[in-house]
Design an enzyme around this catalytic site. Structure first.
Site, PDB file in Angstrom:
ATOM      1  N   HIS A  77       0.815  -1.074  -0.139  1.00 22.71           N
ATOM      2  CA  HIS A  77       0.043  -0.042  -0.001  1.00 22.71           C
ATOM      3  C   HIS A  77       0.901   1.236  -0.059  1.00 22.71           C
ATOM      4  O   HIS A  77       1.863   1.350   0.873  1.00 22.71           O
ATOM      5  CB  HIS A  77      -0.846  -0.057   1.253  1.00 22.71           C
ATOM      6  CG  HIS A  77      -2.058   0.803   1.169  1.00 22.71           C
ATOM      7  ND1 HIS A  77      -1.950   2.308   1.153  1.00 22.71           N
ATOM      8  CD2 HIS A  77      -3.428   0.895   0.883  1.00 22.71           C
ATOM      9  CE1 HIS A  77      -3.111   2.881   1.181  1.00 22.71           C
ATOM     10  NE2 HIS A  77      -4.019   1.803   0.897  1.00 22.71           N
ATOM     11  N   GLY A 158       5.949  21.545  11.259  1.00 19.73           N
ATOM     12  CA  GLY A 158       7.131  20.751  11.586  1.00 19.73           C
ATOM     13  C   GLY A 158       8.150  21.034  10.820  1.00 19.73           C
ATOM     14  O   GLY A 158       7.974  22.065   9.913  1.00 19.73           O
ATOM     15  N   LYS A 161      12.580  18.818   7.010  1.00 22.06           N
ATOM     16  CA  LYS A 161      13.710  17.824   7.177  1.00 22.06           C
ATOM     17  C   LYS A 161      13.281  16.421   7.036  1.00 22.06           C
ATOM     18  O   LYS A 161      12.158  15.952   7.566  1.00 22.06           O
ATOM     19  CB  LYS A 161      14.632  18.123   8.428  1.00 22.06           C
ATOM     20  CG  LYS A 161      14.003  17.599   9.752  1.00 22.06           C
ATOM     21  CD  LYS A 161      14.837  17.963  11.091  1.00 22.06           C
ATOM     22  CE  LYS A 161      14.260  17.356  12.105  1.00 22.06           C
ATOM     23  NZ  LYS A 161      14.791  17.490  13.369  1.00 22.06           N
ATOM     24  N   GLY A 167       9.084   9.632   8.717  1.00 23.34           N
ATOM     25  CA  GLY A 167       8.676   9.970   7.417  1.00 23.34           C
ATOM     26  C   GLY A 167       7.826  11.304   7.646  1.00 23.34           C
ATOM     27  O   GLY A 167       8.237  12.093   8.569  1.00 23.34           O
TER      28      GLY A 167
END
Length: 297
Positions: A77, A158, A161, A167
């Site tokens: 997926h 956020g 980076k 992830g």
């Protein structure tokens, strides 16, 4: 309502620890959770008052980020993060606008507290080019490090980076979609991918369908995995019959279909009317609905 998808479907002990954050959350009801080893993904569904759902979601995401390591993740997926998507869905007593505000505030918390990139999509998107999840997730986790060097893929919240272990986390508010998987009696992945292309919008298929072809190695089958993002405009029976017709062209039968997670009652009414030809069917005929609000006095 919230339906997080986490990138773990094989180690069920990890899944249970993540789900415990919902089981033990005050003011929240766990509706469903399911894991798929081939997808290597689990879908968790729960409902409650907005603040209770947000609190449970924060605890769930924090636990999943601690326990899931994307550096060795393999699955059929598409995914871009340990917690791949966190969709908030307005069901009752909350407007679409309020749901969008909840999603964006939650994404801000994730970015600040967990220090991972966050992308908003669907109704919560702040960039019109990111409304579509497949666009946000293009290239998946493996392409994320390079994508983050491109200003187009700068996260909404956020750090900009690459966090190898986690992830990125995709957050949205959206209409309640129907996750429909159709398994075919074949191991021909190219065929499943061709059928998926024939029904999904991006390739000229149904306007409100996203779809991919997946291999189910454990079952010795292939699957057309779809999201019907607006079942009122593209009903389940319409899509089901189209996949069956395309499969028949290859001389292949449908083995089974599955609905992942909770399904809106309206979508079930559509299916009832179509397959029973009960065109005048009303949800008021459902016994449990008739009993709502009746005290028995």
């Amino acid at each position: 309502m919230c339906v997080p998808n986490i990138s773990e479907g094989k180690d069920l002990s990890v899944v249970e620890k993540v789900v415990d954050n919902v089981r033990n959350a005050p003011g929240v009801m766990l509706l469903d959770f399911s894991s798929d080893a081939d997808h290597n993904r689990s879908v968790i569904s729960y409902i409650g008052a907005p603040q209770a759902v947000v609190t449970a979601s924060k605890n769930l995401v924090r636990t999943a980020v601690e326990l899931i390591d994307m550096t060795g993740h393999k699955g059929s997926h598409p995914r871009q993060g340990a917690v791949d998507v966190v969709p908030f869905i307005p069901v009752r007593g909350i407007t679409e606008e309020e749901s969008v505000a909840v999603a964006r505030e939650f994404g801000k918390w994730v970015g600040q507290e967990l220090d991972v990139p966050v992308y908003f999509y669907e109704d919560a998107a702040t960039n019109p080019d990111r409304v579509s999840l497949p666009k946000v997730r293009k290239g998946q986790y493996e392409a994320l490090e390079e994508k983050l060097q491109d200003s187009f893929y700068a996260p909404d919240e956020g750090p900009c980076k690459f966090v190898p272990k986690t992830g990125s986390i995709q957050v949205c508010s959206r209409f309640p979609l129907v996750a429909l998987n159709i398994n075919l009696a074949s191991t021909d992945l190219d065929m499943a991918m061709s059928i998926a292309k024939s029904v999904r919008h991006i390739n000229g298929g149904f306007r409100h369908v996203r779809g991919i072809g997946l291999a189910l190695e454990k079952e010795g089958q292939v699957q057309v995995s779809m999201n019907l993002v607006h079942y009122e405009k593209t009903p389940i029976p319409m899509v089901m019959e189209a996949v069956k017709r395309e499969a028949a062209r290859y001389g292949v039968n449908v083995v089974k279909s599955e609905l992942v997670g909770p399904v809106p009652m309206g979508a079930m009414a559509q299916t009832m009317r179509y397959y029973l030809q009960a065109h005048d069917f009303s949800m008021d005929q459902v016994l449990e609905n008739a009993l709502i609000g009746w005290s028995g006095e």
